[in-house]
Design an enzyme around this catalytic site. Sequence first.
Site, mmCIF file in Angstrom:
data_model
loop_
_atom_site.group_PDB
_atom_site.id
_atom_site.type_symbol
_atom_site.label_atom_id
_atom_site.label_comp_id
_atom_site.label_asym_id
_atom_site.label_seq_id
_atom_site.Cartn_x
_atom_site.Cartn_y
_atom_site.Cartn_z
ATOM 1 C CG ASP A 537 -0.514 -0.835 2.342
ATOM 2 O OD1 ASP A 537 0.705 -1.086 2.408
ATOM 3 O OD2 ASP A 537 -1.347 -1.229 3.175
ATOM 4 C CG ASP A 538 3.379 2.740 2.568
ATOM 5 O OD1 ASP A 538 3.781 2.312 3.645
ATOM 6 O OD2 ASP A 538 2.468 3.590 2.457
#
Length: 667
Positions: A537-538
């Site tokens: 998600d990063d």
Amino acid sequence: MQRLEVLARQLTAVVAVEDRTPLLATKNDYDTMYKRSIQDPEGFWGELALGYHWDRKFPARGHMAANTDVRRGPVSIQFFAGGTTNLSYNCLDRWVAAGRGEQAALIWEGNDESERRTVTYRELLAEVNRLSNWLKSRGVQKGDAVTIYLPMVPELPAAMLACARVGAVHSVVFAGFSADSLAQRMVDCNAKVLLTATGVMRGTKPVLLKTIADDAVRLAAKAGQDTSSVLCLEVANALAAADTPWNPVRDVWWHAAIPMQSAECAPTWLDAEDRSFLLYTSGSTGKPKGVVHCTGGYMVGVGVSCRYLYDMRPGDVVFTTADCGWITGHSYLAYGPLLCGCSAVIMGGIPTHPDGGRAWRMVERYKVRQFYTAPTLLRSLLQLGDAWPRQSDLSSLRVLASAGEPMNEHAWHWFHEVIGGSRCPVVDTWWQTETGNAMLSPLPCAWFQAKAGSAGVPFFGVCPVMLDPTTGNEICTVEAEGVLALRGVWPGMMRTLHGDHERFESAYFAPYKGYYFTGDGARRDADGHYWITGRVDDVINVSGHRIGTAEVESALTEHPDCAEAAVIGVDHALKGQAIYAFVTLRGHVQAGDAMRKLLMDHVRKSIGPFAVPEVIHWAPGLPKTRSGKIMRRVLRKIASGQEKELGDISTLAEPGVVEMLIKLRGK
Ligand code: WTA
């Protein structure tokens, strides 16, 4: 003849002290054991589990069952079914019976270096028994949840072990969480008993825990959750007992109630699959998830990983800097070292207080053998300079362990060279709250060939796979990059999310059917070593290039003038996303455009032009949780000028950092 004898004696002495061959002495040892762990997990783990005490043995065959494929029904995992055991018995009674009663089990130092206490195995067992009897007297029964909100004092592991002894399910809430968070966690698991303390000093800052706990109890009551008992420990130097807010009906002083209890308490034998503890952790969405760990599998997973990966043996002194409020504190400060008969160093306060030499003086004082930390702490110690570690004798160190975040090459080398004197392996292990114990690690037999920044190879029973994030298909080539998922099961794995088995399945097993989804991205190199690229998600996508925030951060921190960096993705009209970097420079370095250019050129050289940050935002400090995790959510808001929508920043270690960063935007 005589000379030979002398020589032989000298040799044995040297061998005993210095040359301790790790259990996995050769690559072949690892290959053989690893292969067996995958081909015959039931037999493999069954044999290793016999190294622990079972009141009733599990059957050699038929103790293990698992389904991790949501298409085939509910996800379920069990190991050692049919066996009964007790974690506290294996951590304590076993060592007292083996003649280690007078050995230190816990070595504590408080916030002030002069506050010191050693608790032997015999003393810890007695304290755990007294606490167990008190819990029973308060009506706590097997399966009941007990919330622990204590600072880093010996009573914290003692409280965890007392719960384990009576079969209560502990939920340790890090004593840096707010009243809201504590209340939410108490309500979620229906905890009627809370163990807390008057307060604690963190550096120069007092934290009034009992006041926060009282607020939490009030908030929990509003949500319909009654707390019947609050046991409160008086911690010196924080707040005098007389000044502590008190409810005489509900509150009980530790020093009044516990010494009155009997120091004998037979352990409650628990089924291997009975719950042991809950630990709340954040997901990418929604409220915190109550990760559930069980008794037998967790014990074996943690104990075996300590022996094989960190080489912990009876009598070793292990210093883990993590707080018991997090999984590393559970597995590798409290349970793991005690399962191995080690002495665990437990530190109150902060490792940089009163100065950068604190942790290193402790290593010298207690002759620490295994030092277990996290890259964040390493980076902040590194920033304070080499003079501090050089003032202490660190020659007792043998194993340097780390977990929690990707370790950049610069920190790795500093750890290896300055702290370990190029003598100690750096065991950078990848794992999660959910996995219970370390999953990927450099091999003890090949420690010295460990690659800086790589999390190494799979531990026993761990079958990592690289998945293509768009198709979800497994990438079968050795060299691969994708989503890191795990096939199969291992004993220390979480069993469910408290009260929400559906979320357990949808968060971890539904995204890629048949696999456990880790949430991390990784790369596997030609030698089969894994490199964690950061949470998926990063991941930033710049002009179609996928860039791990960790990669850019590592490139920046490789620069000698950069102490720390945090990279996020911001929306960009042309590129989709652009890289935005918050950079902390080393103390003596001047911020400015010239420095910016140097750093950008460095990243360009290190990764490529597409990875050059669009913006470098000077950051004298970064917003971190008290466990040291950088709060990227906060950085994203600051970067995009949405500081009005920062949300809850109550878990920040230093909230003042936010204001400072807002002022420095565009500077
Ligand atoms: C990250 C901490 C790179 C990863 C033990 C994971 C790591 C998350 C490493 C879990 C490592 C942990 N290298 N990244 N050696 N170890 N991580 O639950 O993103 O607090 O998913 O457990 O930390 O964090 P948790």
